[in-house]
Write a protein that holds these residues in place. Structure first.
Motif, PDB file in Angstrom:
ATOM      1  N   GLN A   1       0.844  -1.185   0.000  1.00 16.87           N
ATOM      2  CA  GLN A   1       0.000   0.000   0.000  1.00 16.87           C
ATOM      3  C   GLN A   1       0.882   1.239   0.000  1.00 16.87           C
ATOM      4  O   GLN A   1       1.927   1.263   0.652  1.00 16.87           O
ATOM      5  CB  GLN A   1      -0.903   0.042   1.226  1.00 16.87           C
ATOM      6  CG  GLN A   1      -2.045  -0.950   1.208  1.00 16.87           C
ATOM      7  CD  GLN A   1      -2.949  -0.785   2.425  1.00 16.87           C
ATOM      8  OE1 GLN A   1      -2.623  -0.039   3.345  1.00 16.87           O
ATOM      9  NE2 GLN A   1      -4.064  -1.487   2.433  1.00 16.87           N
ATOM     10  N   ILE A   2       0.419   2.274  -0.721  1.00 20.52           N
ATOM     11  CA  ILE A   2       1.134   3.558  -0.747  1.00 20.52           C
ATOM     12  C   ILE A   2       0.178   4.625  -0.272  1.00 20.52           C
ATOM     13  O   ILE A   2      -0.830   4.916  -0.931  1.00 20.52           O
ATOM     14  CB  ILE A   2       1.653   3.888  -2.157  1.00 20.52           C
ATOM     15  CG1 ILE A   2       2.513   2.747  -2.697  1.00 20.52           C
ATOM     16  CG2 ILE A   2       2.430   5.201  -2.137  1.00 20.52           C
ATOM     17  CD1 ILE A   2       2.892   2.904  -4.160  1.00 20.52           C
ATOM     18  N   GLN A   3       0.464   5.192   0.904  1.00 21.05           N
ATOM     19  CA  GLN A   3      -0.360   6.251   1.463  1.00 21.05           C
ATOM     20  C   GLN A   3       0.539   7.352   2.002  1.00 21.05           C
ATOM     21  O   GLN A   3       1.494   7.066   2.734  1.00 21.05           O
ATOM     22  CB  GLN A   3      -1.271   5.719   2.575  1.00 21.05           C
ATOM     23  CG  GLN A   3      -2.261   4.660   2.095  1.00 21.05           C
ATOM     24  CD  GLN A   3      -3.313   4.333   3.138  1.00 21.05           C
ATOM     25  OE1 GLN A   3      -4.261   5.067   3.327  1.00 21.05           O
ATOM     26  NE2 GLN A   3      -3.134   3.193   3.812  1.00 21.05           N
ATOM     27  N   GLN A   4       0.236   8.596   1.607  1.00 17.84           N
ATOM     28  CA  GLN A   4       1.008   9.760   2.017  1.00 17.84           C
ATOM     29  C   GLN A   4       2.487   9.570   1.721  1.00 17.84           C
ATOM     30  O   GLN A   4       3.355   9.935   2.522  1.00 17.84           O
ATOM     31  CB  GLN A   4       0.788  10.055   3.503  1.00 17.84           C
ATOM     32  CG  GLN A   4      -0.671  10.386   3.833  1.00 17.84           C
ATOM     33  CD  GLN A   4      -0.895  10.642   5.312  1.00 17.84           C
ATOM     34  OE1 GLN A   4      -0.107  10.216   6.158  1.00 17.84           O
ATOM     35  NE2 GLN A   4      -1.970  11.357   5.622  1.00 17.84           N
ATOM     36  N   GLY A   5       2.757   8.989   0.553  1.00 24.69           N
ATOM     37  CA  GLY A   5       4.123   8.812   0.098  1.00 24.69           C
ATOM     38  C   GLY A   5       4.877   7.660   0.735  1.00 24.69           C
ATOM     39  O   GLY A   5       6.033   7.417   0.391  1.00 24.69           O
ATOM     40  N   LYS A   6       4.249   6.961   1.669  1.00 27.49           N
ATOM     41  CA  LYS A   6       4.912   5.855   2.342  1.00 27.49           C
ATOM     42  C   LYS A   6       4.386   4.529   1.817  1.00 27.49           C
ATOM     43  O   LYS A   6       3.185   4.348   1.661  1.00 27.49           O
ATOM     44  CB  LYS A   6       4.702   5.952   3.849  1.00 27.49           C
ATOM     45  CG  LYS A   6       5.331   7.195   4.480  1.00 27.49           C
ATOM     46  CD  LYS A   6       5.133   7.217   5.995  1.00 27.49           C
ATOM     47  CE  LYS A   6       5.783   8.446   6.609  1.00 27.49           C
ATOM     48  NZ  LYS A   6       5.591   8.480   8.082  1.00 27.49           N
ATOM     49  N   GLU A   7       5.319   3.617   1.581  1.00 28.34           N
ATOM     50  CA  GLU A   7       4.973   2.315   1.023  1.00 28.34           C
ATOM     51  C   GLU A   7       5.154   1.227   2.083  1.00 28.34           C
ATOM     52  O   GLU A   7       6.160   1.194   2.789  1.00 28.34           O
ATOM     53  CB  GLU A   7       5.856   2.024  -0.188  1.00 28.34           C
ATOM     54  CG  GLU A   7       5.510   0.740  -0.916  1.00 28.34           C
ATOM     55  CD  GLU A   7       6.280   0.601  -2.218  1.00 28.34           C
ATOM     56  OE1 GLU A   7       6.833  -0.495  -2.445  1.00 28.34           O
ATOM     57  OE2 GLU A   7       6.326   1.577  -2.998  1.00 28.34           O
ATOM     58  N   LYS A   8       4.150   0.340   2.175  1.00 26.76           N
ATOM     59  CA  LYS A   8       4.191  -0.733   3.168  1.00 26.76           C
ATOM     60  C   LYS A   8       3.637  -2.007   2.559  1.00 26.76           C
ATOM     61  O   LYS A   8       2.537  -2.016   2.014  1.00 26.76           O
ATOM     62  CB  LYS A   8       3.362  -0.350   4.399  1.00 26.76           C
ATOM     63  CG  LYS A   8       3.296  -1.428   5.466  1.00 26.76           C
ATOM     64  CD  LYS A   8       2.395  -0.996   6.617  1.00 26.76           C
ATOM     65  CE  LYS A   8       2.293  -2.100   7.654  1.00 26.76           C
ATOM     66  NZ  LYS A   8       1.378  -1.700   8.772  1.00 26.76           N
ATOM     67  N   ILE A   9       4.418  -3.088   2.637  1.00 26.29           N
ATOM     68  CA  ILE A   9       3.954  -4.383   2.150  1.00 26.29           C
ATOM     69  C   ILE A   9       2.921  -4.931   3.122  1.00 26.29           C
ATOM     70  O   ILE A   9       3.161  -5.049   4.324  1.00 26.29           O
ATOM     71  CB  ILE A   9       5.114  -5.364   1.977  1.00 26.29           C
ATOM     72  CG1 ILE A   9       6.016  -4.904   0.813  1.00 26.29           C
ATOM     73  CG2 ILE A   9       4.597  -6.785   1.706  1.00 26.29           C
ATOM     74  CD1 ILE A   9       7.238  -5.753   0.599  1.00 26.29           C
ATOM     75  N   VAL A  10       1.734  -5.253   2.600  1.00 23.13           N
ATOM     76  CA  VAL A  10       0.622  -5.683   3.447  1.00 23.13           C
ATOM     77  C   VAL A  10       0.190  -7.117   3.182  1.00 23.13           C
ATOM     78  O   VAL A  10      -0.567  -7.689   3.969  1.00 23.13           O
ATOM     79  CB  VAL A  10      -0.596  -4.744   3.267  1.00 23.13           C
ATOM     80  CG1 VAL A  10      -0.273  -3.356   3.784  1.00 23.13           C
ATOM     81  CG2 VAL A  10      -1.052  -4.692   1.808  1.00 23.13           C
ATOM     82  N   ASP A  11       0.645  -7.721   2.097  1.00 21.64           N
ATOM     83  CA  ASP A  11       0.217  -9.095   1.810  1.00 21.64           C
ATOM     84  C   ASP A  11       1.191  -9.742   0.849  1.00 21.64           C
ATOM     85  O   ASP A  11       1.841  -9.066   0.029  1.00 21.64           O
ATOM     86  CB  ASP A  11      -1.188  -9.109   1.190  1.00 21.64           C
ATOM     87  CG  ASP A  11      -2.012 -10.288   1.679  1.00 21.64           C
ATOM     88  OD1 ASP A  11      -1.416 -11.292   2.091  1.00 21.64           O
ATOM     89  OD2 ASP A  11      -3.251 -10.211   1.635  1.00 21.64           O
TER      90      ASP A  11
END
Length: 637
Positions: free
Chosen positions: A99-109
């Protein structure tokens, strides 16, 4: 014909969203994971994932593919919630969803993808192995089991749905029929095919579509679903514990009796089971009891009565947010005359009766108005749900909101059928049989869901058995409807085609456009409105539908991937369930339908008696640009 472009859909949608979602408390709603799936197609690897109801509208995603450990490669950044990886080859790999929110990327699955073997046909479904219950012999006749209705719930709190399946013996009965049935059995399976538990409802619960509706929902707000259903002496829970007195056999053994094989005496219970283990948590007396047996007739259906445990043993059930925040179980007894609706709350330890509505007798205008199904929705926009049992609706406090006088029917659809008008509407078809033909009530009608005002009707005195409502023709505003006189009609009741669609059983959102497709037997078809014919999109080989001429799947719901719906059929040999999911690209980045409160509830009551497809609580048709933001509070474990 009314030009859709002339209707200010945007203004109507904004007003409706404001009215509907600005009132009331936030509803507790289950947390869901990404629902990440991958299926090999002729175009490449189809990848789909969920957007949740509380995700920001500017959310974006990145997909990575890794064929060798440490060699992760981004393949796309997108605002959509599905993608076809056309660079995919025959090698195994791992996909990562970020997911990419507010410029930050995080692997969620993540998921491991294993392509089919060379020469193996592509499968557009996920297979779940089943453990078929042993059949037996009753009254000298052998019986076997088939997979029947299903529901879903997160039983362990990990954000992934499990499947709860009803096994039906081939000697199941309708209430008027005499004879014994095999026991009614409920199983729970993970999507990987692990069996979690088996509940045997026992010999004192008769098997058949009218008898056992099972509710799967997180009733106590602990982020795990429970199961609620009617039980009796001898029910065995998922841990082997027996409810009531196992020595009691309340079945009628008199072969000359019109109640032979039926259960017309003995205690009746309602039980809440733990979703993870199948353990019976609490059991209370069922409300109401069956007596008097001859107290359930009335002006519904053919207007007759009986004292043979037929009309007294007609059940439906659902889930409703009666306080606007927490869900309650809704249990209904009686369709054709007297109707009793009993609601229950569960606090994690005990079931507690909330309120009971009883239409009592034929002089009551609410008698004879109940369907073989029900629908739950916030029809008066106060943040709390009402219960539409057919041609009657109850307010959230258990008082009667209105009775339309349209009488009993076999099918109905409650949603925003006509975006030209504010609020929700109900489309239904109604029975006219025997002496009730003289009443002249219409065979088909649409009424206002808040007030019960009949907007139009057709076919006075005509008996209509099936009917459907969906946006299947983009030239007309609102949901088309069919069944009964008039062929295919627009939302105002005007005939737009003498040729009706090829089926009127189930519906499904399957392809990229926002009109709905037809689901019947083992087929998904699209209405070709230019040529008035059905065009097959999917013919599932090796599967079977359920419930006779109703030809329903085990379940249709948005349980995986993007916002569109999956369909679960049983394999023809009952050895597995198959989850079919759309694998064409959707260009609509909508959140999962399961986070629309009304849709989630309609999946919960889908297995009631004459199964009906789920509907959303807003207008979803060709003109829809975005879904309204749901007023929900997602509960995490």
């Amino acid at each position: 014909m009314k030009d859709r472009s002339s209707v200010n859909i945007g203004l109507i949608t904004i007003l409706f969203i404001f009215i509907t979602f600005s009132l009331g408390a936030q509803r507790q709603m289950e947390f869901l994971d990404g629902g990440f799936i991958a299926l090999q197609t002729n175009e490449g690897v189809y990848l789909g994932w969920r957007i949740l109801g509380d995700d920001s509208q500017d959310i974006q995603f990145a997909l990575y593919s890794e064929e060798e450990p440490g060699a992760k490669e981004r393949i796309v950044r997108t605002s959509l919630n599905n993608f076809i990886d056309k660079t995919g080859n025959s090698r195994e790999r791992t996909y990562y969803l970020a997911q990419i929110q507010q410029g930050k990327e995080k692997i969620v699955d993540t998921l491991s993808f294993v392509p089919p073997e060379a020469g193996e046909p592509l499968k557009d479904y996920i297979s779940i192995p089943l453990q078929i219950p042993e059949g037996g012999t009753i009254d000298g006749k052998a019986f076997t089991y088939s997979a029947n209705d299903a529901s879903v719930g997160d039983l362990n709190g990990d954000g992934q749905y499990e499947i709860i399946l009803k096994w039906q013996p081939d000697n199941a009965k309708n209430p008027p029929q005499t004879g014994f049935t095999g026991n009614q059995i409920l199983d729970a399976y993970t999507l990987e095919g692990k069996m979690l538990w088996r509940i045997d409802l026992g010999k004192n619960i008769r098997s058949g579509a009218a008898y056992t509706t099972f509710l799967v929902y997180d009733f106590d707000g602990d982020a795990r679903s429970e199961i609620v259903c009617k039980t009796a002496d001898g029910t065995v829970d998922g841990t082997g514990k027996i409810i009531g007195d196992p020595s009691k056999d309340w079945r009628n053994y008199d072969q000359k009796s019109p109640m032979y094989g039926k259960i017309a005496k003995g205690p009746e219970y309602i039980t809440v089971f733990d979703g993870l283990t199948g353990r019976a948590i609490d059991t209370e007396k069922y409300i109401p009891n069956r007596f008097p047996l001859n107290g359930w007739g009335g002006i519904g259906g053919n207007g007759r009565n009986d004292n043979t445990a037929s009309r007294s043993d007609r059940f439906s059930a659902g889930v409703a947010y009666l306080d606007g925040k927490k869900p309650s179980a809704v249990m209904v007894r009686g369709w054709y005359g007297r109707t009793v609706v009993a609601t229950w709350d569960f606090n994690g330890k005990h079931l507690q009766s909330r309120w009971t509505f009883d239409s009592e007798n034929g002089k009551n205008p609410y008698s004879g108005m109940a369907n073989h199904d029900l629908a739950v929705a916030d029809v008066d926009h106060d943040g709390r749900d009402e219960i539409c049992v057919g041609a009657m609706t109850l307010d959230d406090d258990g008082s009667g909101l209105y009775a339309t006088g349209l009488r009993h029917g076999d099918a109905m659809h409650l949603t925003d059928l006509d975006p030209d008008r504010p609020g929700l509407e109900v489309f239904g078809i109604h029975e006219n049989e025997g002496k009730t033909k003289a009443l002249g009530t219409p065979g088909v009608a649409i009424f206002d869901a808040e007030t019960g005002t009949v907007l139009w009707s057709k076919g006075p005195g005509v008996d209509v058995g099936r009917g459907s409502a969906a946006d299947i023709d983009p030239r007309y505003v609102g949901y088309e409807n069919w069944g009964g006189p008039g062929g295919l009609r627009d939302a105002k009741g005007n005939t737009i085609s003498r040729q009706a669609p090829c089926s009127n059983n189930f519906l499904i959102w399957w392809d990229d456009d926002l009109t709905r497709e037809l689901l019947d037997k083992n087929r998904i078809e699209k209405w070709d409105w230019k040529n008035n014919r059905c065009v097959p999109l999917l013919i599932a080989e090796g599967v079977s539908s359920n419930n006779g001429t109703k030809a329903t799947p085990c379940l249709s719901a948005d349980i995986l991937g993007d916002w569109r719906e999956e369909v679960i059929w049983r394999s023809a040999d009952n050895k597995s369930l198959r989850i079919y999911t759309p694998t064409t690209l959707s260009h609509h980045p909508f959140y999962t339908l399961m986070h629309d409160p009304q849709y989630r509830l309609s999946v919960g009551w889908q297995n009631t008696a004459y199964n009906m497809p789920p509907q959303v609580g807003f207008y979803l048709g060709a003109e829809t640009k975005e879904f309204p933001k749901p007023k929900i509070e997602i509960i995490h474990k």
